[in-house]
Design a protein around this motif. Structure first.
Motif, PDB file in Angstrom:
ATOM      1  N   SER A  76       0.798  -1.222   0.000  1.00 10.69           N
ATOM      2  CA  SER A  76       0.000   0.000   0.000  1.00 10.69           C
ATOM      3  C   SER A  76       0.830   1.271   0.000  1.00 10.69           C
ATOM      4  CB  SER A  76      -0.947   0.009   1.211  1.00 10.69           C
ATOM      5  OG  SER A  76      -0.220   0.053   2.417  1.00 10.69           O
ATOM      6  N   ASN A  77       2.143   1.177   0.167  1.00 13.24           N
ATOM      7  CA  ASN A  77       2.966   2.384   0.038  1.00 13.24           C
ATOM      8  C   ASN A  77       2.963   2.913  -1.393  1.00 13.24           C
ATOM      9  OD1 ASN A  77       3.731   2.649   2.730  1.00 13.24           O
ATOM     10  ND2 ASN A  77       5.499   1.293   2.481  1.00 13.24           N
ATOM     11  N   ALA A  78       2.540   2.080  -2.344  1.00 14.85           N
ATOM     12  CA  ALA A  78       2.400   2.543  -3.726  1.00 14.85           C
ATOM     13  C   ALA A  78       1.039   3.170  -3.979  1.00 14.85           C
ATOM     14  CB  ALA A  78       2.615   1.384  -4.698  1.00 14.85           C
ATOM     15  N   SER A  79       0.182   3.191  -2.963  1.00 17.12           N
ATOM     16  CA  SER A  79      -1.121   3.834  -3.067  1.00 17.12           C
ATOM     17  C   SER A  79      -0.987   5.286  -2.627  1.00 17.12           C
ATOM     18  CB  SER A  79      -2.140   3.117  -2.182  1.00 17.12           C
ATOM     19  OG  SER A  79      -3.275   3.918  -1.932  1.00 17.12           O
ATOM     20  N   PRO A  80      -1.174   6.249  -3.513  1.00 13.43           N
ATOM     21  CA  PRO A  80      -1.041   7.651  -3.110  1.00 13.43           C
ATOM     22  C   PRO A  80      -1.944   8.029  -1.945  1.00 13.43           C
ATOM     23  CG  PRO A  80      -1.071   7.499  -5.496  1.00 13.43           C
ATOM     24  CD  PRO A  80      -1.415   6.130  -4.969  1.00 13.43           C
ATOM     25  N   GLY A  81      -3.163   7.479  -1.911  1.00 11.97           N
ATOM     26  CA  GLY A  81      -4.064   7.780  -0.819  1.00 11.97           C
ATOM     27  C   GLY A  81      -3.532   7.295   0.518  1.00 11.97           C
ATOM     28  N   GLN A  82      -2.998   6.089   0.555  1.00 14.50           N
ATOM     29  CA  GLN A  82      -2.430   5.538   1.789  1.00 14.50           C
ATOM     30  C   GLN A  82      -1.180   6.311   2.194  1.00 14.50           C
ATOM     31  OE1 GLN A  82      -3.618   3.192   3.870  1.00 14.50           O
ATOM     32  NE2 GLN A  82      -2.212   1.460   4.094  1.00 14.50           N
ATOM     33  N   LEU A  83      -0.313   6.594   1.232  1.00 16.19           N
ATOM     34  CA  LEU A  83       0.924   7.303   1.539  1.00 16.19           C
ATOM     35  C   LEU A  83       0.629   8.697   2.075  1.00 16.19           C
ATOM     36  CD1 LEU A  83       4.006   7.231   1.498  1.00 16.19           C
ATOM     37  CD2 LEU A  83       3.919   7.942  -0.905  1.00 16.19           C
ATOM     38  N   ARG A  84      -0.300   9.405   1.448  1.00 18.33           N
ATOM     39  CA  ARG A  84      -0.671  10.730   1.922  1.00 18.33           C
ATOM     40  C   ARG A  84      -1.272  10.667   3.321  1.00 18.33           C
ATOM     41  NH1 ARG A  84       1.470  14.563   2.328  1.00 18.33           N
ATOM     42  NH2 ARG A  84       2.067  14.357   0.146  1.00 18.33           N
ATOM     43  N   HIS A  85      -2.065   9.635   3.590  1.00 21.56           N
ATOM     44  CA  HIS A  85      -2.667   9.456   4.914  1.00 21.56           C
ATOM     45  C   HIS A  85      -1.579   9.310   5.974  1.00 21.56           C
ATOM     46  CE1 HIS A  85      -4.741   7.217   8.174  1.00 21.56           C
ATOM     47  NE2 HIS A  85      -5.818   7.886   7.791  1.00 21.56           N
ATOM     48  N   LYS A  86      -0.549   8.515   5.687  1.00 25.72           N
ATOM     49  CA  LYS A  86       0.545   8.329   6.645  1.00 25.72           C
ATOM     50  C   LYS A  86       1.269   9.648   6.921  1.00 25.72           C
ATOM     51  CE  LYS A  86       1.680   3.482   5.546  1.00 25.72           C
ATOM     52  NZ  LYS A  86       2.764   2.534   5.222  1.00 25.72           N
ATOM     53  N   LEU A  87       1.576  10.389   5.877  1.00 26.56           N
ATOM     54  CA  LEU A  87       2.334  11.629   6.034  1.00 26.56           C
ATOM     55  C   LEU A  87       1.495  12.718   6.695  1.00 26.56           C
ATOM     56  CD1 LEU A  87       4.179  11.636   2.589  1.00 26.56           C
ATOM     57  CD2 LEU A  87       5.122  10.970   4.812  1.00 26.56           C
ATOM     58  N   ASP A  88       0.218  12.768   6.342  1.00 28.85           N
ATOM     59  CA  ASP A  88      -0.663  13.779   6.930  1.00 28.85           C
ATOM     60  C   ASP A  88      -0.757  13.619   8.440  1.00 28.85           C
ATOM     61  OD1 ASP A  88      -1.185  15.055   4.562  1.00 28.85           O
ATOM     62  OD2 ASP A  88      -3.178  14.173   4.269  1.00 28.85           O
ATOM     63  N   GLU A  89      -0.628  12.398   8.908  1.00 28.23           N
ATOM     64  CA  GLU A  89      -0.745  12.142  10.346  1.00 28.23           C
ATOM     65  C   GLU A  89       0.283  12.942  11.136  1.00 28.23           C
ATOM     66  OE1 GLU A  89      -1.491   8.212  13.159  1.00 28.23           O
ATOM     67  OE2 GLU A  89      -0.570   7.986  11.186  1.00 28.23           O
ATOM     68  N   PHE A  90       1.399  13.287  10.484  1.00 30.06           N
ATOM     69  CA  PHE A  90       2.454  14.049  11.149  1.00 30.06           C
ATOM     70  C   PHE A  90       2.640  15.428  10.535  1.00 30.06           C
ATOM     71  CE2 PHE A  90       3.231   9.675  12.183  1.00 30.06           C
ATOM     72  CZ  PHE A  90       3.505   9.731  13.536  1.00 30.06           C
ATOM     73  N   GLY A  91       1.645  15.872   9.778  1.00 28.36           N
ATOM     74  CA  GLY A  91       1.694  17.209   9.218  1.00 28.36           C
ATOM     75  C   GLY A  91       2.778  17.408   8.178  1.00 28.36           C
ATOM     76  N   ILE A  92       3.170  16.342   7.507  1.00 25.69           N
ATOM     77  CA  ILE A  92       4.229  16.422   6.491  1.00 25.69           C
ATOM     78  C   ILE A  92       3.578  16.528   5.122  1.00 25.69           C
ATOM     79  CG2 ILE A  92       6.170  15.210   5.428  1.00 25.69           C
ATOM     80  CD1 ILE A  92       6.744  13.993   8.160  1.00 25.69           C
ATOM     81  N   GLY A  93       3.750  17.673   4.484  1.00 24.47           N
ATOM     82  CA  GLY A  93       3.124  17.903   3.192  1.00 24.47           C
ATOM     83  C   GLY A  93       4.098  18.011   2.047  1.00 24.47           C
TER      84      GLY A  93
END
Length: 285
Positions: A76-93
């Motif tokens: 799922s790291n190749a899923s943009p939605g999943q990857l964005r969800h992980k990064l958003d959790e720590f405010g990383i944009g």
């Protein structure tokens, strides 16, 4: 030579083109909908920038040991939605280059653990001569820290180690005529499931047939997780201890085999960004 992710890479957007993940059908998050694992993958390379996936004309170029490192996305790291969800959790944009690459020497196996996110995830397995089209994520220090934590790398009870897979053992071709000197990948600490002959089985890419088959083959697994994929996911998400029991059951029923990549754990180059990463505590799968 190093250039920014967008320098010479991002093509001009046609007027009115909607590049949001929602419009592209890439917004789904398997962490929230486990039966959707591994999520939707893009068809081509792109730059994940907020909730948009912008096109890349050619892969970005980075020096080994530079500002970003290559990490192979198996599930799922190749899923943009999943990857964005992980990064958003720590405010990383900050943007993430996602480069579709030809990978030789690996296949996608089935993790020998039950994820507390509610699914049975994918893990890389050594497969000489096998060629797959996979995504390489070029991650900076903060992004790598988050993805590492999401895979349990820094945790004693985590499910994955991050290993450096060197060329030519694993050949990664980004499509610009080059071959990467190596790539990071997440290797399962529990091993992977085998197909009954001892060889790693291939992840089918969908949860329903995978979970259905696992439940069909084990009365004890059905006793723990129910008889349907829906029950399996609901029970796994609700109970971390139950997931641990399911993981141990895989081993007790002798369903587990090594991935063939264990020898690479701890044998690669120096840890990238040593001393510079902050230690997030993202939920591990």
């Amino acid at each position: 030579m190093t250039r920014s992710p967008t320098e010479g890479g991002e093509s001009a957007r046609p007027p009115g083109e909607d590049r949001t993940l929602e419009a592209l059908g890439l917004a789904g998050v398997p962490r929230e909908e486990p039966l959707s694992y591994p999520g939707a993958w893009p068809r081509e390379s792109g730059l994940l920038d907020g909730d948009r996936l912008l096109p890349l004309d050619r892969p970005p170029v980075y020096e080994v040991g530079g500002e970003r490192v290559p990490v192979l996305a198996i599930g799922s790291n190749a899923s943009p939605g999943q990857l964005r969800h992980k990064l958003d959790e720590f405010g990383i944009g900050s943007p993430v280059p996602m480069v579709r690459s030809r990978v030789t020497g690996l296949d996608i196996g089935v993790s020998a653990h039950v994820s507390r996110m509610g699914y049975v995830s994918a893990s890389p397995v050594g497969a000489p001569g096998v060629v797959r089209e996979l995504f390489v994520l070029w991650l900076d220090a903060e992004q790598l820290a988050v993805v590492d934590a999401s895979e349990g790398v820094p945790m004693a009870g985590g499910n994955f180690d991050r290993a450096w897979l060197p060329a030519p053992d694993v050949r990664v071709e980004p499509g610009d005529g080059t071959v990467l000197p190596g790539v990071h990948a997440y290797v399962n600490r529990h091993g992977v499931l085998h197909d009954g002959t001892g060889a790693p089985c291939r992840h089918p890419g969908e949860q329903r047939p995978l979970i259905t088959g696992l439940l069909h083959g084990s009365p004890r697994l059905r006793a723990l997780f129910g008889t349907t994929p829906e029950e399996f996911c609901a029970r796994a998400r609700a109970d971390r201890r139950l997931c641990d029991r399911g993981t141990r059951l895989f081993a007790r029923e002798k369903r587990v085999t090594p991935s063939g990549l264990e020898r690479y754990v701890g044998s690669g180059p120096d840890e990238p960004f040593a001393g510079t990463r902050r230690p997030p505590t993202a939920p591990m799968p």
